[in-house]
Scaffold this motif. Sequence first.
Motif, PDB file in Angstrom:
ATOM      1  N   PRO A  13      59.485  13.537 -55.867  1.00 53.98           N
ATOM      2  CA  PRO A  13      59.266  12.542 -56.920  1.00 53.98           C
ATOM      3  C   PRO A  13      59.135  13.164 -58.306  1.00 53.98           C
ATOM      4  O   PRO A  13      58.843  14.352 -58.433  1.00 53.98           O
ATOM      5  CB  PRO A  13      57.941  11.896 -56.499  1.00 53.98           C
ATOM      6  N   GLU A  59      51.310  23.060 -66.150  1.00 55.29           N
ATOM      7  CA  GLU A  59      51.579  21.665 -65.829  1.00 55.29           C
ATOM      8  C   GLU A  59      50.273  20.874 -65.663  1.00 55.29           C
ATOM      9  O   GLU A  59      49.230  21.420 -65.324  1.00 55.29           O
ATOM     10  CB  GLU A  59      52.397  21.563 -64.530  1.00 55.29           C
ATOM     11  N   ALA A 105      55.912  18.414 -55.322  1.00 54.80           N
ATOM     12  CA  ALA A 105      56.712  19.636 -55.314  1.00 54.80           C
ATOM     13  C   ALA A 105      55.894  20.839 -55.762  1.00 54.80           C
ATOM     14  O   ALA A 105      56.027  21.929 -55.240  1.00 54.80           O
ATOM     15  CB  ALA A 105      57.939  19.486 -56.209  1.00 54.80           C
ATOM     16  N   GLY A 106      55.028  20.620 -56.752  1.00 56.19           N
ATOM     17  CA  GLY A 106      54.204  21.706 -57.264  1.00 56.19           C
ATOM     18  C   GLY A 106      53.202  22.199 -56.236  1.00 56.19           C
ATOM     19  O   GLY A 106      52.464  23.140 -56.483  1.00 56.19           O
ATOM     20  N   LYS A 132      68.519  19.870 -62.502  1.00 51.87           N
ATOM     21  CA  LYS A 132      67.458  20.738 -61.985  1.00 51.87           C
ATOM     22  C   LYS A 132      67.832  21.416 -60.683  1.00 51.87           C
ATOM     23  O   LYS A 132      67.278  22.452 -60.337  1.00 51.87           O
ATOM     24  CB  LYS A 132      66.201  19.894 -61.722  1.00 51.87           C
ATOM     25  N   HIS A 157      56.430   9.048 -67.598  1.00 49.53           N
ATOM     26  CA  HIS A 157      55.639   9.244 -68.821  1.00 49.53           C
ATOM     27  C   HIS A 157      55.626   7.968 -69.652  1.00 49.53           C
ATOM     28  O   HIS A 157      56.683   7.382 -69.909  1.00 49.53           O
ATOM     29  CB  HIS A 157      56.224  10.400 -69.636  1.00 49.53           C
ATOM     30  N   PRO A 213      50.546  11.960 -50.788  1.00 52.44           N
ATOM     31  CA  PRO A 213      51.909  11.901 -51.324  1.00 52.44           C
ATOM     32  C   PRO A 213      52.418  13.326 -51.539  1.00 52.44           C
ATOM     33  O   PRO A 213      51.640  14.222 -51.859  1.00 52.44           O
ATOM     34  CB  PRO A 213      51.738  11.182 -52.659  1.00 52.44           C
ATOM     35  N   PRO A 259      60.507  15.673 -65.033  1.00 53.20           N
ATOM     36  CA  PRO A 259      59.950  16.876 -64.414  1.00 53.20           C
ATOM     37  C   PRO A 259      59.974  18.010 -65.431  1.00 53.20           C
ATOM     38  O   PRO A 259      60.542  17.856 -66.520  1.00 53.20           O
ATOM     39  CB  PRO A 259      60.924  17.160 -63.273  1.00 53.20           C
ATOM     40  N   SER A 260      59.370  19.127 -65.094  1.00 52.61           N
ATOM     41  CA  SER A 260      59.437  20.288 -65.974  1.00 52.61           C
ATOM     42  C   SER A 260      60.899  20.720 -66.140  1.00 52.61           C
ATOM     43  O   SER A 260      61.703  20.590 -65.216  1.00 52.61           O
ATOM     44  CB  SER A 260      58.592  21.423 -65.403  1.00 52.61           C
ATOM     45  N   THR A 300      54.181   5.414 -53.816  1.00 51.07           N
ATOM     46  CA  THR A 300      53.315   5.793 -54.938  1.00 51.07           C
ATOM     47  C   THR A 300      54.159   6.263 -56.116  1.00 51.07           C
ATOM     48  O   THR A 300      55.321   6.637 -55.951  1.00 51.07           O
ATOM     49  CB  THR A 300      52.389   6.956 -54.536  1.00 51.07           C
ATOM     50  N   VAL A 301      53.541   6.250 -57.301  1.00 53.04           N
ATOM     51  CA  VAL A 301      54.219   6.746 -58.493  1.00 53.04           C
ATOM     52  C   VAL A 301      53.241   7.633 -59.277  1.00 53.04           C
ATOM     53  O   VAL A 301      52.050   7.324 -59.343  1.00 53.04           O
ATOM     54  CB  VAL A 301      54.749   5.583 -59.362  1.00 53.04           C
ATOM     55  N   ARG A 306      47.193  18.943 -57.637  1.00 52.28           N
ATOM     56  CA  ARG A 306      47.630  20.149 -58.354  1.00 52.28           C
ATOM     57  C   ARG A 306      46.586  20.442 -59.413  1.00 52.28           C
ATOM     58  O   ARG A 306      46.356  19.617 -60.288  1.00 52.28           O
ATOM     59  CB  ARG A 306      49.001  19.904 -58.996  1.00 52.28           C
ATOM     60  N   VAL A 334      54.112  21.478 -70.594  1.00 52.89           N
ATOM     61  CA  VAL A 334      55.352  22.261 -70.550  1.00 52.89           C
ATOM     62  C   VAL A 334      56.462  21.348 -71.060  1.00 52.89           C
ATOM     63  O   VAL A 334      56.252  20.143 -71.208  1.00 52.89           O
ATOM     64  CB  VAL A 334      55.668  22.733 -69.095  1.00 52.89           C
ATOM     65  N   ARG A 387      51.818   9.641 -66.309  1.00 53.58           N
ATOM     66  CA  ARG A 387      51.102  10.460 -67.290  1.00 53.58           C
ATOM     67  C   ARG A 387      51.400   9.959 -68.698  1.00 53.58           C
ATOM     68  O   ARG A 387      52.516   9.538 -68.999  1.00 53.58           O
ATOM     69  CB  ARG A 387      51.565  11.915 -67.143  1.00 53.58           C
TER      70      ARG A 387
HETATM   71  O1  TXA Z   1      52.706  18.589 -67.044  1.00 51.77           O
HETATM   72  C1  TXA Z   1      53.498  18.021 -66.312  1.00 51.77           C
HETATM   73  O2  TXA Z   1      53.145  17.295 -65.381  1.00 51.77           O
HETATM   74  C2  TXA Z   1      54.998  18.215 -66.615  1.00 51.77           C
HETATM   75  C3  TXA Z   1      55.332  17.559 -67.944  1.00 51.77           C
HETATM   76  C4  TXA Z   1      56.804  17.599 -68.242  1.00 51.77           C
HETATM   77  O3  TXA Z   1      54.822  16.257 -67.985  1.00 51.77           O
HETATM   78  N1  TXA Z   1      55.784  17.701 -65.562  1.00 51.77           N
HETATM   79  C5  TXA Z   1      55.862  18.304 -64.352  1.00 51.77           C
HETATM   80  O4  TXA Z   1      56.788  17.693 -63.531  1.00 51.77           O
HETATM   81  O5  TXA Z   1      55.212  19.255 -64.031  1.00 51.77           O
HETATM   82  P1  TXA Z   1      57.290  18.337 -62.163  1.00 51.77           P
HETATM   83  O6  TXA Z   1      58.320  17.376 -61.622  1.00 51.77           O
HETATM   84  O7  TXA Z   1      57.733  19.724 -62.365  1.00 51.77           O
HETATM   85  O8  TXA Z   1      56.065  18.225 -61.252  1.00 51.77           O
HETATM   86  C6  TXA Z   1      55.587  16.957 -60.992  1.00 51.77           C
HETATM   87  C7  TXA Z   1      54.742  16.954 -59.774  1.00 51.77           C
HETATM   88  C8  TXA Z   1      55.541  17.327 -58.576  1.00 51.77           C
HETATM   89  O9  TXA Z   1      54.746  18.216 -57.801  1.00 51.77           O
HETATM   90  C9  TXA Z   1      55.750  16.012 -57.909  1.00 51.77           C
HETATM   91  O10 TXA Z   1      55.949  16.141 -56.529  1.00 51.77           O
HETATM   92  C10 TXA Z   1      54.470  15.292 -58.255  1.00 51.77           C
HETATM   93  O11 TXA Z   1      54.265  15.630 -59.579  1.00 51.77           O
HETATM   94  N2  TXA Z   1      54.616  13.863 -58.155  1.00 51.77           N
HETATM   95  C11 TXA Z   1      55.309  13.026 -58.948  1.00 51.77           C
HETATM   96  N3  TXA Z   1      55.255  11.788 -58.464  1.00 51.77           N
HETATM   97  C12 TXA Z   1      54.517  11.839 -57.346  1.00 51.77           C
HETATM   98  C13 TXA Z   1      54.115  10.886 -56.367  1.00 51.77           C
HETATM   99  N4  TXA Z   1      54.467   9.622 -56.418  1.00 51.77           N
HETATM  100  N5  TXA Z   1      53.356  11.323 -55.366  1.00 51.77           N
HETATM  101  C14 TXA Z   1      52.999  12.613 -55.283  1.00 51.77           C
HETATM  102  N6  TXA Z   1      53.351  13.560 -56.153  1.00 51.77           N
HETATM  103  C15 TXA Z   1      54.099  13.167 -57.159  1.00 51.77           C
END
Ligand code: TXA
Length: 304
Positions: free
Chosen positions: A50, A167, A211-212, A43, A54, A208, A129-130, A104-105, A183, A23, A108
């Motif tokens: 989190p 995603e 949000a998704g 947003k 990338h 961890p 994020p998206s 954690t981080v 996810r 996305v 991708r």
């Molecule tokens: O395909 C994708 O992943 C897209 C594109 C833009 O790369 N990005 C995306 O980002 O979907 P966002 O922020 O909408 O969703 C990212 C998910 C969220 O559910 C967030 O909580 C999780 O990744 N996430 C990020 N860092 C995390 C961490 N340290 N621990 C657990 N979940 C994490």
Amino acid sequence: MTISQAVDALRRGEVIGLPTETVYGLAADASNPEAVKRIFELKGRPADHPVIVHLASADELAAWAVDVPEAAHRLAAAFWPGPLTLILRKAAHVLDLVTGGQDTVGIRVPRHPVAQEVLRAFGGALAAPSANRFGRVSPTRRAHVLAEFGDALPIVLEGGDCEVGLESTIVDLSREGDARILRPGVLGRAALESILGPITSGATSESPRAAGTLASHYAPSTPVELVGALDPDRENVRVLTLGPVPAGYRGISLGRDPAVYGKALYAALRELDAEGAEALLVEAPPAEPAWEAVRDRLTRAATR
Ligand code: TXA
Ligand code: MG
């Protein structure tokens, strides 16, 4: 808008709209706290959620994560660049804003050529994020991002329609010996298991936060109902179907190929949402592994 203008903006700490194969993302310098803060403001996202970091290539993993397990290297070798996010233990310098204050981080390596070009020219990591307002449907074409943010986001790079459209699959590898899908995505369990052997899915209380993984997410304004069969007595509804749209209904058929369906799903939800109907009836796709990511997003869209 050129790549070098976008990279200049990133260096100034600005946020840009960036196409990826999954996305479109709202991207900013992952090492600049002011820039990352701006993503959250745009947003309207709670600060404890989190964002994914990338990278241009897996070679940069060691700069962002520590105690990287062998499993992560194997998945990276198999699926990066591509629609896979790995949750790993963070390196000390990673900003709390990026991790949501966790240890954690999410990392991708996207494969979209524009994302790759921007990452390589920028030379650093991008938090992204998206590119949708919090809780709304993710954007899969540039026009969707413009519709979400308008003038508040002057730079949105063109990358065509996203090839995947859903995603990335998120796999938590932050706890030893417990690989877990947080996810589901188009990169499915079978592909992951072909590399790692059996893995679990679903978050635990120790997982961890993602949000998704909120029950209600990816939701259009029009109430979505997942149905086994269309009710002929419903009025002022739109439908999203697997087969052809039956006579007497208005809506979109996305077909019976899960990859084609997933790619077109968010654009279809946006289009039908704009018609202001009372409800959007979605014919439930089969309960099969190939449909898992689509079913996950539809279930969330139908939860409110
Ligand atoms: O395909 C994708 O992943 C897209 C594109 C833009 O790369 N990005 C995306 O980002 O979907 P966002 O922020 O909408 O969703 C990212 C998910 C969220 O559910 C967030 O909580 C999780 O990744 N996430 C990020 N860092 C995390 C961490 N340290 N621990 C657990 N979940 C994490
Ligand atoms: Mg999102």
